[in-house]
Write a protein that holds these residues in place. Structure first.
Motif, PDB file in Angstrom:
ATOM      1  N   GLY A  47       0.786  -1.331  -0.160  1.00  0.00           N
ATOM      2  CA  GLY A  47      -0.044  -0.048  -0.067  1.00  0.00           C
ATOM      3  C   GLY A  47       0.968   1.367  -0.057  1.00  0.00           C
ATOM      4  N   SER A  48       0.475   2.307  -0.559  1.00  0.00           N
ATOM      5  CA  SER A  48       1.132   3.437  -0.823  1.00  0.00           C
ATOM      6  C   SER A  48       0.375   4.793  -0.722  1.00  0.00           C
ATOM      7  N   ASP A  49       0.699   5.904  -0.318  1.00  0.00           N
ATOM      8  CA  ASP A  49       0.116   7.018  -0.290  1.00  0.00           C
ATOM      9  C   ASP A  49       1.129   8.263  -0.390  1.00  0.00           C
ATOM     10  N   THR A  50       0.992   9.441  -1.181  1.00  0.00           N
ATOM     11  CA  THR A  50       1.624  10.497  -1.253  1.00  0.00           C
ATOM     12  C   THR A  50       0.743  11.728  -0.907  1.00  0.00           C
ATOM     13  N   VAL A  51       1.304  12.838  -0.025  1.00  0.00           N
ATOM     14  CA  VAL A  51       0.705  14.024   0.425  1.00  0.00           C
ATOM     15  C   VAL A  51       1.807  15.024   0.223  1.00  0.00           C
ATOM     16  N   GLY A  52       1.528  16.210  -0.129  1.00  0.00           N
ATOM     17  CA  GLY A  52       2.447  17.349  -0.254  1.00  0.00           C
ATOM     18  C   GLY A  52       1.946  18.158   1.076  1.00  0.00           C
ATOM     19  N   GLU A  53       3.065  18.944   1.528  1.00  0.00           N
ATOM     20  CA  GLU A  53       3.008  19.888   2.723  1.00  0.00           C
ATOM     21  C   GLU A  53       3.665  21.096   2.397  1.00  0.00           C
ATOM     22  N   LEU A  54       3.022  22.119   2.802  1.00  0.00           N
ATOM     23  CA  LEU A  54       3.643  23.364   2.446  1.00  0.00           C
ATOM     24  C   LEU A  54       3.274  24.330   3.951  1.00  0.00           C
TER      25      LEU A  54
ATOM     26  N   SER B 107       5.640  29.050  -5.351  1.00  0.00           N
ATOM     27  CA  SER B 107       6.503  29.746  -6.030  1.00  0.00           C
ATOM     28  C   SER B 107       7.747  30.199  -5.369  1.00  0.00           C
ATOM     29  N   GLY B 108       8.947  29.878  -5.801  1.00  0.00           N
ATOM     30  CA  GLY B 108      10.112  30.582  -5.383  1.00  0.00           C
ATOM     31  C   GLY B 108      10.415  29.722  -3.841  1.00  0.00           C
ATOM     32  N   ARG B 109       9.688  28.964  -3.504  1.00  0.00           N
ATOM     33  CA  ARG B 109       9.827  28.207  -2.210  1.00  0.00           C
ATOM     34  C   ARG B 109       9.978  26.666  -2.261  1.00  0.00           C
ATOM     35  N   SER B 110      10.268  26.188  -0.980  1.00  0.00           N
ATOM     36  CA  SER B 110      10.369  24.701  -0.959  1.00  0.00           C
ATOM     37  C   SER B 110       8.865  24.190  -0.280  1.00  0.00           C
ATOM     38  N   HIS B 111       8.566  22.880  -0.648  1.00  0.00           N
ATOM     39  CA  HIS B 111       7.643  22.176   0.097  1.00  0.00           C
ATOM     40  C   HIS B 111       8.131  20.743   0.198  1.00  0.00           C
ATOM     41  N   PHE B 112       7.211  19.894   0.798  1.00  0.00           N
ATOM     42  CA  PHE B 112       7.471  18.545   1.310  1.00  0.00           C
ATOM     43  C   PHE B 112       6.492  17.829   0.405  1.00  0.00           C
ATOM     44  N   ILE B 113       7.054  16.699  -0.032  1.00  0.00           N
ATOM     45  CA  ILE B 113       6.333  15.508  -0.567  1.00  0.00           C
ATOM     46  C   ILE B 113       6.727  14.305   0.376  1.00  0.00           C
TER      47      ILE B 113
ATOM     48  N   LEU C 223       4.359  -3.770   7.994  1.00  0.00           N
ATOM     49  CA  LEU C 223       5.514  -2.636   8.340  1.00  0.00           C
ATOM     50  C   LEU C 223       5.475  -1.708   7.422  1.00  0.00           C
ATOM     51  N   SER C 224       5.785  -0.298   7.665  1.00  0.00           N
ATOM     52  CA  SER C 224       5.738   0.673   6.781  1.00  0.00           C
ATOM     53  C   SER C 224       6.875   1.814   6.997  1.00  0.00           C
ATOM     54  N   HIS C 225       7.104   2.695   5.923  1.00  0.00           N
ATOM     55  CA  HIS C 225       8.189   3.642   5.954  1.00  0.00           C
ATOM     56  C   HIS C 225       7.678   4.669   5.217  1.00  0.00           C
ATOM     57  N   VAL C 226       8.352   5.984   5.825  1.00  0.00           N
ATOM     58  CA  VAL C 226       7.639   7.258   5.167  1.00  0.00           C
ATOM     59  C   VAL C 226       9.109   7.678   4.540  1.00  0.00           C
ATOM     60  N   VAL C 227       8.854   8.222   3.296  1.00  0.00           N
ATOM     61  CA  VAL C 227      10.127   9.021   2.622  1.00  0.00           C
ATOM     62  C   VAL C 227       9.690  10.297   2.208  1.00  0.00           C
ATOM     63  N   THR C 228      10.490  11.475   2.822  1.00  0.00           N
ATOM     64  CA  THR C 228      10.346  12.853   2.569  1.00  0.00           C
ATOM     65  C   THR C 228      11.190  13.204   1.696  1.00  0.00           C
ATOM     66  N   SER C 229      10.879  14.296   0.719  1.00  0.00           N
ATOM     67  CA  SER C 229      11.674  14.770  -0.184  1.00  0.00           C
ATOM     68  C   SER C 229      11.139  16.346  -0.154  1.00  0.00           C
TER      69      SER C 229
END
Length: 193
Positions: free
Chosen positions: A70-77, A99-105, A118-124
């Motif tokens: 199972g997988s899911d993706t969300v963005g965060e600003l 615009s001109g900024r960083s956000h997290f996925i 078992l689960s794991h989160v990857v943040t970019s």
């Protein structure tokens, strides 16, 4: 066709394409999971809960006792979720905010067989170049942002806005390859180097 090594609890074409890159035979299971955030739930907690729920829902449907991904993706600003835009104005608001900024996925992966999960989160971190209103309007007209969390797809036309990426490109697209393979090996009890 080879017997499946695992199941994918996702209807996302992008996740199917990415999982195929790991050269593991898999079958898709359609699961129905409410993706609403709970009151006060952080983006990190939400994405991990959803990935686990999808894997566990898939495990309940699986015809064989195999790992279910199972997988899911969300963005965060600024601590707020970046969700799919409801209309052009909403998409433009999100794009101006990024615009001109960083956000997290945040992309979470989870494996379950119905007995354990078992689960794991990857943040970019994704940084956008400064965007003009005409660029934002033209991007909306392309049709690409309408069904994307955060209103863009890094693997498509939206990639032209990215000036810097720190983390996993594949996680931003929807499935982190290295981490998925590592978590599967951990789930199966295989040693990895």
């Amino acid at each position: 066709m080879a017997a499946p090594a695992l199941y994918l609890a996702s209807s996302s074409p992008r996740r199917r394409q990415l999982l195929a890159l790991l050269d593991l035979p898999f079958e898709v299971l359609a699961v129905d999971v409410d993706e609403s955030a709970m009151p006060g739930e952080s983006p990190l907690a939400l994405v991990e809960r959803l990935a686990r729920a999808k894997a566990e829902a898939g495990a309940a449907l699986a015809p064989q006792l195999l790992p279910v991904l199972g997988s899911d993706t969300v963005g965060e600003l600024d601590g707020q979720l970046l969700v799919k835009p409801v209309d052009e104005q909403d998409a433009a608001r999100m794009m101006r905010a990024m615009s001109g900024r960083s956000h997290f996925i945040h992309t979470a992966i989870a494996f379950s067989d119905g007995r354990r999960t078992l689960s794991h989160v990857v943040t970019s971190a994704v940084t956008f170049k400064p965007l003009s209103d005409p660029e934002i309007a033209a991007y909306w007209q392309s049709g690409e942002p309408a069904d994307k969390a955060g209103g863009y797809g890094i693997q498509g036309r939206g990639g032209r806005f990215v000036s810097h990426l720190s983390g996993s490109y594949f996680a931003v697209v929807g499935l982190p390859l290295m981490e998925t393979e590592r978590l599967l090996n951990q789930f199966l009890g295989k040693e990895t180097k």
